[in-house]
Design a protein around this motif. Sequence first.
Motif, mmCIF file in Angstrom:
data_model
loop_
_atom_site.group_PDB
_atom_site.id
_atom_site.type_symbol
_atom_site.label_atom_id
_atom_site.label_comp_id
_atom_site.label_asym_id
_atom_site.label_seq_id
_atom_site.Cartn_x
_atom_site.Cartn_y
_atom_site.Cartn_z
ATOM 1 N N GLN A 53 0.819 -1.215 0.000
ATOM 2 C CA GLN A 53 0.000 0.000 0.000
ATOM 3 C C GLN A 53 0.853 1.264 0.000
ATOM 4 N N ILE A 54 1.985 1.225 0.685
ATOM 5 C CA ILE A 54 2.875 2.393 0.711
ATOM 6 C C ILE A 54 3.407 2.675 -0.688
ATOM 7 N N ASP A 55 3.857 1.632 -1.380
ATOM 8 C CA ASP A 55 4.363 1.818 -2.741
ATOM 9 C C ASP A 55 3.256 2.296 -3.672
ATOM 10 N N GLN A 56 2.088 1.690 -3.559
ATOM 11 C CA GLN A 56 0.986 2.071 -4.436
ATOM 12 C C GLN A 56 0.538 3.507 -4.176
ATOM 13 N N ASN A 57 0.613 3.922 -2.933
ATOM 14 C CA ASN A 57 0.228 5.291 -2.596
ATOM 15 C C ASN A 57 1.115 6.304 -3.309
ATOM 16 N N LEU A 58 2.400 6.024 -3.375
ATOM 17 C CA LEU A 58 3.325 6.913 -4.081
ATOM 18 C C LEU A 58 3.039 6.928 -5.582
ATOM 19 N N VAL A 59 2.703 5.778 -6.135
ATOM 20 C CA VAL A 59 2.369 5.703 -7.554
ATOM 21 C C VAL A 59 1.112 6.519 -7.844
ATOM 22 N N VAL A 60 0.110 6.397 -6.996
ATOM 23 C CA VAL A 60 -1.141 7.144 -7.191
ATOM 24 C C VAL A 60 -0.880 8.647 -7.193
ATOM 25 N N MET A 61 -0.032 9.119 -6.291
ATOM 26 C CA MET A 61 0.280 10.546 -6.253
ATOM 27 C C MET A 61 0.889 11.011 -7.571
ATOM 28 N N GLN A 62 1.769 10.215 -8.135
ATOM 29 C CA GLN A 62 2.390 10.581 -9.403
ATOM 30 C C GLN A 62 1.362 10.549 -10.529
ATOM 31 N N VAL A 63 0.501 9.557 -10.547
ATOM 32 C CA VAL A 63 -0.533 9.471 -11.578
ATOM 33 C C VAL A 63 -1.470 10.673 -11.503
ATOM 34 N N ILE A 64 -1.842 11.067 -10.292
ATOM 35 C CA ILE A 64 -2.722 12.228 -10.124
ATOM 36 C C ILE A 64 -2.114 13.463 -10.781
ATOM 37 N N GLU A 65 -0.848 13.719 -10.504
ATOM 38 C CA GLU A 65 -0.197 14.917 -11.060
ATOM 39 C C GLU A 65 -0.079 14.839 -12.581
ATOM 40 N N GLU A 66 0.259 13.674 -13.105
ATOM 41 C CA GLU A 66 0.450 13.543 -14.547
ATOM 42 C C GLU A 66 -0.873 13.624 -15.311
ATOM 43 N N VAL A 67 -1.904 12.962 -14.817
ATOM 44 C CA VAL A 67 -3.191 12.974 -15.505
ATOM 45 C C VAL A 67 -3.845 14.349 -15.411
ATOM 46 N N ALA A 68 -3.688 15.025 -14.280
ATOM 47 C CA ALA A 68 -4.282 16.357 -14.120
ATOM 48 C C ALA A 68 -3.795 17.306 -15.204
ATOM 49 N N ALA A 69 -2.527 17.225 -15.556
ATOM 50 C CA ALA A 69 -1.964 18.119 -16.580
ATOM 51 C C ALA A 69 -2.643 17.918 -17.934
ATOM 52 N N ARG A 70 -3.056 16.692 -18.242
ATOM 53 C CA ARG A 70 -3.707 16.415 -19.520
ATOM 54 C C ARG A 70 -5.090 17.031 -19.591
ATOM 55 N N TYR A 71 -5.662 17.386 -18.457
ATOM 56 C CA TYR A 71 -6.996 17.985 -18.429
ATOM 57 C C TYR A 71 -6.948 19.484 -18.121
ATOM 58 N N GLY A 72 -5.774 20.076 -18.276
ATOM 59 C CA GLY A 72 -5.633 21.507 -18.014
ATOM 60 C C GLY A 72 -5.708 21.866 -16.549
ATOM 61 N N LEU A 73 -5.403 20.916 -15.683
ATOM 62 C CA LEU A 73 -5.470 21.127 -14.240
ATOM 63 C C LEU A 73 -4.093 20.952 -13.611
ATOM 64 N N ALA A 74 -3.922 21.518 -12.429
ATOM 65 C CA ALA A 74 -2.740 21.281 -11.609
ATOM 66 C C ALA A 74 -3.211 20.701 -10.280
ATOM 67 N N ALA A 75 -2.688 19.543 -9.915
ATOM 68 C CA ALA A 75 -3.065 18.899 -8.656
ATOM 69 C C ALA A 75 -2.163 19.416 -7.542
ATOM 70 N N LEU A 76 -2.768 20.028 -6.542
ATOM 71 C CA LEU A 76 -2.022 20.550 -5.398
ATOM 72 C C LEU A 76 -2.091 19.522 -4.281
ATOM 73 N N LEU A 77 -1.021 18.777 -4.097
ATOM 74 C CA LEU A 77 -0.996 17.735 -3.075
ATOM 75 C C LEU A 77 -0.494 18.248 -1.732
ATOM 76 N N GLN A 78 -0.051 19.508 -1.691
ATOM 77 C CA GLN A 78 0.465 20.070 -0.444
ATOM 78 C C GLN A 78 -0.646 20.154 0.595
ATOM 79 N N GLU A 79 -0.261 20.088 1.873
ATOM 80 C CA GLU A 79 -1.265 19.961 2.938
ATOM 81 C C GLU A 79 -2.143 21.190 3.126
#
Length: 348
Positions: free
Chosen positions: A86-112
Amino acid sequence: INREEYYRRPDLQMTGRTLIGADAPRGQEMCDHYMAALSTATPALACMQEIQDQCWLMGIPLRTRHREVAPNQYEFAPYFGLNTTQIDQNLVVMQVIEEVAARYGLAALLQEKPFNNVNGSGKHNNWSLGTADGVNLFDPDDLLEACGGNIAAFPVVMAAVIAAVDEHGDLMRMAIASPGNDFRLGACEAPPAIISTYLGQDMTDYLEAFMNGELTKYTPGKKTIDVGVPGVHAFQVPAEDRNRTSPFPYGGCRFEFRAVGSVQNVSMVNTVLNTMCAEKFAEFADKIQAGADPADVAREALKKHWKVIFNGNGYDLEMQKMLTENGLWRIDSGVEAIATLTSEKNKR
């Protein structure tokens, strides 16, 4: 947020949060973002759908997606699994969120805490302990069956965890320390930097009775929810519920470390939880193997560490003062929290 707007804000690009400017004229007062359904009015829904699809292709099931309280805030809930996976997958999900958001004209702000005076973002680290053959130690019925009907097993396990939280709250605070998370803690659904555990009234009453000599099976109660709508029947839910102002509540079959920051790698968090409980289990085992009764060992630990159980409002300043005076770990500075990693207690 809109990627074009993101490129107009150097503070967001470099730090992940706004450093200057006025508060938004309209925040989360009406909970309209939280309560509304996902819509096609913005690309967010399509973006989240593709994030789920991309993760599924890699074997990462994101079970739910929904709006959250702050404007343009959303949440995914992954399926449970083993710590390391789950720890490894969580890091992968964070990267996917940022990369996919860019394709939709969005920026994902993961900061707290990207924006002032609205809810920040965190990770709810739902954590439980199990045996190699799948027995959940925090599930009273599961554990009772595995132990051949020994009703003392569950309170002994809970006593060990409670003792570990009280003794090693400094390490728990260290594990969640980061500049962004320090801004988030203490308001807007984020727990304060005072390490306590919420058990709910049923569990607290049960353990208190056990501590005072009773030994019975733990049976959590249920409460009835009536939403007041004629077309929706009243329904029952477990009485155990999360306290949003507690950093480490018991939610039935698991604890939920609610104070973890949204951008954090949760490997340190889970290393601390696993290690501190392993130490306490070893301490209990040594006493039991030396001839002590397991229930007596657990009762002794509960009497010593009972102060760490707190079912009240963690935002109440008087309660915070009381908890601090009672000796609970309170480290407001993330830098000071990180320094506890090398304290004499933690180097042993």
